[in-house]
Design a protein around this motif. Structure first.
Motif, mmCIF file in Angstrom:
data_model
loop_
_atom_site.group_PDB
_atom_site.id
_atom_site.type_symbol
_atom_site.label_atom_id
_atom_site.label_comp_id
_atom_site.label_asym_id
_atom_site.label_seq_id
_atom_site.Cartn_x
_atom_site.Cartn_y
_atom_site.Cartn_z
ATOM 1 N N ILE A 37 0.867 -1.180 0.000
ATOM 2 C CA ILE A 37 0.000 0.000 0.000
ATOM 3 C C ILE A 37 0.902 1.227 0.000
ATOM 4 O O ILE A 37 1.838 1.316 0.791
ATOM 5 N N MET A 38 0.622 2.165 -0.908
ATOM 6 C CA MET A 38 1.318 3.454 -0.909
ATOM 7 C C MET A 38 0.276 4.531 -0.701
ATOM 8 O O MET A 38 -0.723 4.576 -1.428
ATOM 9 N N ASP A 39 0.485 5.377 0.308
ATOM 10 C CA ASP A 39 -0.472 6.448 0.545
ATOM 11 C C ASP A 39 0.192 7.717 1.047
ATOM 12 O O ASP A 39 1.365 7.727 1.391
ATOM 13 N N ASP A 40 -0.594 8.800 1.033
ATOM 14 C CA ASP A 40 -0.151 10.135 1.425
ATOM 15 C C ASP A 40 -1.078 10.642 2.523
ATOM 16 O O ASP A 40 -2.207 11.051 2.237
ATOM 17 N N TRP A 78 -7.874 7.881 -7.284
ATOM 18 C CA TRP A 78 -8.254 8.678 -8.459
ATOM 19 C C TRP A 78 -9.647 8.400 -9.009
ATOM 20 O O TRP A 78 -10.200 9.308 -9.620
ATOM 21 N N PRO A 79 -10.377 7.439 -9.020
ATOM 22 C CA PRO A 79 -10.127 6.024 -8.700
ATOM 23 C C PRO A 79 -9.820 5.222 -9.964
ATOM 24 O O PRO A 79 -10.640 5.141 -10.867
ATOM 25 N N ARG A 80 -8.663 4.657 -9.985
ATOM 26 C CA ARG A 80 -8.259 3.760 -11.071
ATOM 27 C C ARG A 80 -7.324 2.717 -10.484
ATOM 28 O O ARG A 80 -6.808 2.889 -9.389
ATOM 29 N N THR A 81 -7.079 1.657 -11.215
ATOM 30 C CA THR A 81 -6.154 0.637 -10.726
ATOM 31 C C THR A 81 -4.741 1.011 -11.136
ATOM 32 O O THR A 81 -4.520 1.754 -12.086
ATOM 33 N N GLY A 82 -3.786 0.486 -10.397
ATOM 34 C CA GLY A 82 -2.387 0.711 -10.697
ATOM 35 C C GLY A 82 -1.782 1.830 -9.872
ATOM 36 O O GLY A 82 -2.400 2.362 -8.950
ATOM 37 N N TYR A 83 -0.575 2.173 -10.241
ATOM 38 C CA TYR A 83 0.217 3.182 -9.539
ATOM 39 C C TYR A 83 -0.173 4.580 -9.997
ATOM 40 O O TYR A 83 -0.339 4.834 -11.188
ATOM 41 N N GLY A 84 -0.286 5.478 -9.049
ATOM 42 C CA GLY A 84 -0.447 6.907 -9.316
ATOM 43 C C GLY A 84 0.579 7.623 -8.458
ATOM 44 O O GLY A 84 0.523 7.564 -7.235
ATOM 45 N N PRO A 97 -4.940 17.159 1.566
ATOM 46 C CA PRO A 97 -5.932 18.019 2.216
ATOM 47 C C PRO A 97 -7.298 17.363 2.425
ATOM 48 O O PRO A 97 -8.046 17.759 3.305
ATOM 49 N N VAL A 98 -7.614 16.327 1.638
ATOM 50 C CA VAL A 98 -8.923 15.654 1.765
ATOM 51 C C VAL A 98 -8.844 14.410 2.645
ATOM 52 O O VAL A 98 -9.781 13.621 2.681
ATOM 53 N N GLY A 99 -7.730 14.208 3.332
ATOM 54 C CA GLY A 99 -7.503 12.982 4.107
ATOM 55 C C GLY A 99 -6.508 12.113 3.365
ATOM 56 O O GLY A 99 -6.003 12.487 2.306
ATOM 57 N N THR A 100 -6.209 10.952 3.903
ATOM 58 C CA THR A 100 -5.197 10.081 3.295
ATOM 59 C C THR A 100 -5.559 9.754 1.852
ATOM 60 O O THR A 100 -6.660 9.289 1.565
ATOM 61 N N TRP A 101 -4.617 10.018 0.949
ATOM 62 C CA TRP A 101 -4.806 9.765 -0.478
ATOM 63 C C TRP A 101 -4.047 8.486 -0.825
ATOM 64 O O TRP A 101 -2.851 8.361 -0.559
ATOM 65 N N VAL A 102 -4.736 7.539 -1.402
ATOM 66 C CA VAL A 102 -4.154 6.235 -1.730
ATOM 67 C C VAL A 102 -3.595 6.278 -3.152
ATOM 68 O O VAL A 102 -4.305 6.603 -4.102
ATOM 69 N N HIS A 103 -2.314 5.914 -3.292
ATOM 70 C CA HIS A 103 -1.633 5.956 -4.585
ATOM 71 C C HIS A 103 -1.473 4.584 -5.234
ATOM 72 O O HIS A 103 -1.332 4.502 -6.458
ATOM 73 N N TRP A 104 -1.462 3.521 -4.400
ATOM 74 C CA TRP A 104 -1.170 2.199 -4.961
ATOM 75 C C TRP A 104 -1.648 1.149 -3.978
ATOM 76 O O TRP A 104 -1.385 1.241 -2.776
ATOM 77 N N VAL A 105 -2.350 0.149 -4.479
ATOM 78 C CA VAL A 105 -2.835 -0.965 -3.668
ATOM 79 C C VAL A 105 -2.553 -2.247 -4.455
ATOM 80 O O VAL A 105 -3.039 -2.406 -5.578
ATOM 81 N N VAL A 106 -1.750 -3.149 -3.880
ATOM 82 C CA VAL A 106 -1.341 -4.372 -4.570
ATOM 83 C C VAL A 106 -1.348 -5.531 -3.573
ATOM 84 O O VAL A 106 -0.952 -5.362 -2.421
ATOM 85 N N TRP A 107 -1.777 -6.713 -4.013
ATOM 86 C CA TRP A 107 -1.727 -7.894 -3.161
ATOM 87 C C TRP A 107 -1.425 -9.122 -4.007
ATOM 88 O O TRP A 107 -1.352 -9.040 -5.231
ATOM 89 N N ASN A 108 -1.224 -10.247 -3.329
ATOM 90 C CA ASN A 108 -0.849 -11.525 -3.952
ATOM 91 C C ASN A 108 0.479 -11.445 -4.704
ATOM 92 O O ASN A 108 0.698 -12.153 -5.684
ATOM 93 N N ILE A 109 1.370 -10.606 -4.205
ATOM 94 C CA ILE A 109 2.742 -10.602 -4.695
ATOM 95 C C ILE A 109 3.390 -11.864 -4.116
ATOM 96 O O ILE A 109 3.284 -12.106 -2.910
ATOM 97 N N TYR A 144 5.051 10.228 1.593
ATOM 98 C CA TYR A 144 4.469 9.079 0.888
ATOM 99 C C TYR A 144 5.009 7.811 1.530
ATOM 100 O O TYR A 144 6.225 7.612 1.585
ATOM 101 N N PHE A 145 4.095 6.985 2.012
ATOM 102 C CA PHE A 145 4.456 5.761 2.720
ATOM 103 C C PHE A 145 4.224 4.545 1.827
ATOM 104 O O PHE A 145 3.113 4.334 1.353
ATOM 105 N N PHE A 146 5.294 3.784 1.607
ATOM 106 C CA PHE A 146 5.222 2.506 0.913
ATOM 107 C C PHE A 146 5.237 1.455 2.018
ATOM 108 O O PHE A 146 6.249 1.294 2.698
ATOM 109 N N LYS A 147 4.122 0.756 2.212
ATOM 110 C CA LYS A 147 4.014 -0.231 3.285
ATOM 111 C C LYS A 147 3.868 -1.624 2.673
ATOM 112 O O LYS A 147 3.005 -1.837 1.827
ATOM 113 N N VAL A 148 4.735 -2.536 3.100
ATOM 114 C CA VAL A 148 4.691 -3.912 2.613
ATOM 115 C C VAL A 148 4.331 -4.825 3.775
ATOM 116 O O VAL A 148 4.838 -4.667 4.884
ATOM 117 N N TYR A 149 3.450 -5.774 3.502
ATOM 118 C CA TYR A 149 2.967 -6.719 4.508
ATOM 119 C C TYR A 149 3.236 -8.135 4.019
ATOM 120 O O TYR A 149 2.928 -8.476 2.868
#
Length: 177
Positions: free
Chosen positions: A75-78, A117-123, A82-94, A134-139
């Motif tokens: 998960i990558m987010d900001d 944005w809302p779209r799939t992939g990286y923004g 100004p509108v709250g946490t903005w999500v830039h990237w959501v990926v799973w099953n890596i 910008y936080f890149f979080k890996v689980y």
């Protein structure tokens, strides 16, 4: 004195039962590492990975993944938007064996969800003003997740509950030119 000892024993047993009931979430969270050859933790993200450049995802390097891990999620987010946490990237099953996510790429098994944005992939970073983090979080997860491509960060986080073996975080900053 016997009553005090009995009360302490009952309290200890109660705590053990409570911790056992929490299951996987009660265990100590392991830490994995996530780095990027493009920028260090707390450093500026190069413009090529932002809306001011090619808007491609940076290469990421993952280490210290637990052997029991089945998959990874990202998960990558900001949180400074100004509108709250903005999500830039959501990926799973890596695949859990993945040690490097290449620039502008993902392993073929990985699934991407919707960003803000809302779209799939990286923004990439594109703050309206000021410097944002910008936080890149890996689980590391103990399972694969069966989620559709319209999945949001919130839905992914709910699906990961009880399955997180380890996590790691990389933070970069960006201010528009």
């Amino acid at each position: 004195m016997k009553r005090l000892i009995l009360a302490m024993l009952l309290t200890a047993v109660g705590m053990l039962l409570y911790v056992a009931a929490l299951g996987k979430e009660a265990r100590r969270m392991e830490m994995l590492t996530i780095t990027s050859p493009a920028f260090g933790h707390g450093e500026a993200i190069p413009a090529r990975y932002t809306c001011d450049g090619n808007d491609t995802s940076p290469a990421l390097v993952i280490a210290k993944v637990p052997q029991a891990a089945q998959t990874l999620a990202l998960i990558m987010d900001d949180p400074d938007a100004p509108v709250g946490t903005w999500v830039h990237w959501v990926v799973w099953n890596i695949p859990a064996q993945t040690r490097e996510i290449p620039e502008s790429g993902l392993p073929p098994q990985a699934v991407t969800g919707k960003n803000s944005w809302p779209r799939t992939g990286y923004g990439g970073p594109c703050p309206p003003s000021g410097t944002h983090r910008y936080f890149f979080k890996v689980y590391a997860l103990d399972t694969a997740l069966h989620l559709g491509p319209s999945t949001s960060k919130t839905v992914l986080e709910r699906a990961m509950e009880g399955h997180i073996l380890a996590k790691g975080e990389l933070m970069g900053t960006y201010k528009r030119r």
